[in-house]
Each structure stands twice: as structure tokens, then as C-alpha cells.
Design an enzyme around this catalytic site. Sequence first.
Site, short mmCIF file in Angstrom:
data_model
loop_
_atom_site.label_atom_id
_atom_site.label_comp_id
_atom_site.label_asym_id
_atom_site.label_seq_id
_atom_site.Cartn_x
_atom_site.Cartn_y
_atom_site.Cartn_z
N ASN A 220 0.88 -1.18 0.00
CA ASN A 220 0.00 0.00 0.00
C ASN A 220 0.91 1.23 0.00
OD1 ASN A 220 -1.83 2.03 0.48
ND2 ASN A 220 -2.20 1.47 2.63
N TRP A 221 0.99 1.86 -1.16
CA TRP A 221 1.91 3.01 -1.27
C TRP A 221 1.36 4.26 -0.58
CZ3 TRP A 221 4.22 3.21 -6.97
CH2 TRP A 221 5.19 2.22 -7.08
N LYS A 222 0.08 4.27 -0.25
CA LYS A 222 -0.56 5.45 0.35
C LYS A 222 -0.33 6.66 -0.58
CE LYS A 222 0.34 3.35 4.79
NZ LYS A 222 0.24 3.48 6.23
N HIS B 276 -9.40 1.23 4.63
CA HIS B 276 -8.14 1.34 5.36
C HIS B 276 -8.35 2.25 6.57
CE1 HIS B 276 -4.00 2.43 6.31
NE2 HIS B 276 -3.66 1.30 5.70
N GLU C 80 -6.67 4.59 7.75
CA GLU C 80 -6.43 6.02 7.50
C GLU C 80 -7.65 6.67 6.85
OE1 GLU C 80 -2.75 5.46 5.44
OE2 GLU C 80 -1.81 4.85 7.33
N GLU D 52 -5.63 -5.25 10.40
CA GLU D 52 -4.60 -4.24 10.65
C GLU D 52 -4.89 -3.54 11.97
OE1 GLU D 52 -2.53 -3.02 6.85
OE2 GLU D 52 -4.26 -1.73 6.98
N GLY E 254 2.25 1.87 10.72
CA GLY E 254 3.20 2.97 10.58
C GLY E 254 3.90 3.35 11.88
N SER F 292 3.23 -2.54 10.31
CA SER F 292 4.69 -2.57 10.48
C SER F 292 5.30 -3.93 10.15
CB SER F 292 5.06 -2.12 11.90
OG SER F 292 4.61 -0.80 12.13
N GLY G 238 4.87 1.01 4.76
CA GLY G 238 6.22 1.57 4.63
C GLY G 238 7.20 0.70 3.87
C1 PEP Z 1 -0.79 -0.10 5.91
O1 PEP Z 1 -0.76 1.04 5.51
O2 PEP Z 1 -1.74 -0.83 5.60
C2 PEP Z 1 0.30 -0.57 6.78
C3 PEP Z 1 0.21 -1.75 7.31
O3 PEP Z 1 1.34 0.31 6.97
P1 PEP Z 1 2.76 -0.05 7.65
O4 PEP Z 1 3.23 -1.35 7.06
O5 PEP Z 1 3.63 1.09 7.30
O6 PEP Z 1 2.50 -0.19 9.12
#
Ligand code: PEP
Length: 248
Positions: free
Chosen positions: A10-12, A95, A97, A165, A171, A211, A233
Site C-alpha cells: 500500500n503506497w498510500k 483502510h 487512515e 490491521e 506505521g 509494520s 512503509g
Molecule cells: C498499511 O498502511 O496498511 C500498513 C500496514 O502500513 P505499515 O506497514 O507502514 O504499518
Amino acid sequence: MARKAFIAGNWKMNMTVASGTKLITELKPLVKEAKCDVCLCVPAILIPAMTKAAKGSKIKIGAENMHWAASGAYTGEISADMLKDYGVKYVIIGHSERRQYFGENNDTVNQRTLAALKCELTPIVCIGETLSERSAGDTEKVLSRQLEFGLHGVEDVKQLVIAYEPVWAIGTGQTATDEQAQETIKFIRKKLSKMFNVKDANRVRILYGGSMNAGNCKGLMAQPDIDGGLIGGASLKLDFAKIVNFDK
Ligand code: PEP
């Protein structure tokens, strides 16, 4: 039937045509031998260029969101058909976010999920509890509600992917332990078997996200109910290939 592992990035709101093309070009040879399904969900405007960059490789390009309506007066939104024009198969829905910053809730997650399935896209439906919900012992209650409302009206649950998640792990560098992730994902599968049926619940791919990185992916992927990862990330660097090759 064994569930095929699935590693999705997931590049966001990161990358440009130049930096994304460079990363995908460098990733391609590194993921050549991957046995799992591989996808990078990228900002909508980058989908055409990244699809071109990933051509001929294992990497499928997915989307980070979509609207539920087929078309209409929804300024700034993207429809399923627009994604399908570029061969998109996977789309992240709900998601944390989007829930946190853009008013996404279980009802809009449900509408997007049903619309994606109707258009034969595979939604990656994100669920997860916050730190205060976990601390209060409400994790199962929160996840149950997200599943019951978010998947209301879904006929064939095998057609979607769930990403568990925990919000406190996204993050933050604070990954759930292998045991925490396994225990919670096992609960999610049990809940799906009650909402749908055991056979279909056993075929749904459930990813862990939060993460996940090259260092911790092996332990997480060794858990019996964890079928893959949703990677934020670490999907912005070549480390993503190490996660894709978790079994090497
Ligand atoms: C995500 O954005 O879905 C995610 C899991 O981010 P990260 O791996 O950076 O925690």
C-alpha cells in the site's frame, strides 16, 4: 484447499511516476520466482504508469480506494469501471487512515465492498482495533461489528480478502507479535464461519498488516491462519521483495 499466500503493498500518498517506475523496475527481477500473489496498491493517478512498469512481471497493480456508485456527481472519486479500464483486480477498502481522516465507516465500507464484488474486483477489506479498544478488552467486539456491518449482504465471502490491521501497529514500528496476530486472525476466521460457513471461511485469505517488514515477515507468515501481508512503509523500498520471498 490450501490458501495461496498474498503479499500486497500500500503506497498510500507516496511516489511519483519516476520514483514508482524506478522501484517497480528494480523489484521485477527480485520477485521473479515468487510463489505468492503479489500486488502493489498505488495512488489512482499512478495506476496507468505503474501498470506499464509492472508489465510482464508477477506484480499486479491495485487501487487504494474506490467509490460505490457506477458514475455520477462525486467530485474527486474513482469508480470500479475506471479501475477496470487499467486491468486493476485488487482494491483496498476501509483502510484505517480512510476511517480516521476521511469519514469512512462500516456502512461506506459495506457499500464499497458490495460495489467492488459486483464489478468483479477483489476488495481487500481492512479491519482493526485501536490501542484503546484493545486495552479495554474490546478487540473481538470491534472486529465483529466491522465484519457484520462491513460484509452485510456479501454472498460469496471467498471472493474477498480481509486485512487485519491493528491501528496501533500501522506505521508505528510496533508490530503485533506472531501470537497476537495469529490469535486475532483465528478469531476473524471463526467469526466468518459463523456469518457464512466453515468451508468458505477456510478459503478466505486473511492478511496481517501493521509494520510488517523483511525482519518479522517469516514469523508472521508461519502462523497457520495468516495468509499474507498488507505492507505500507516497507512496500516503498526494495525490502518489499524480501517480504514477497518470505519462504526462501
Ligand atoms: C498499511 O498502511 O496498511 C500498513 C500496514 O502500513 P505499515 O506497514 O507502514 O504499518
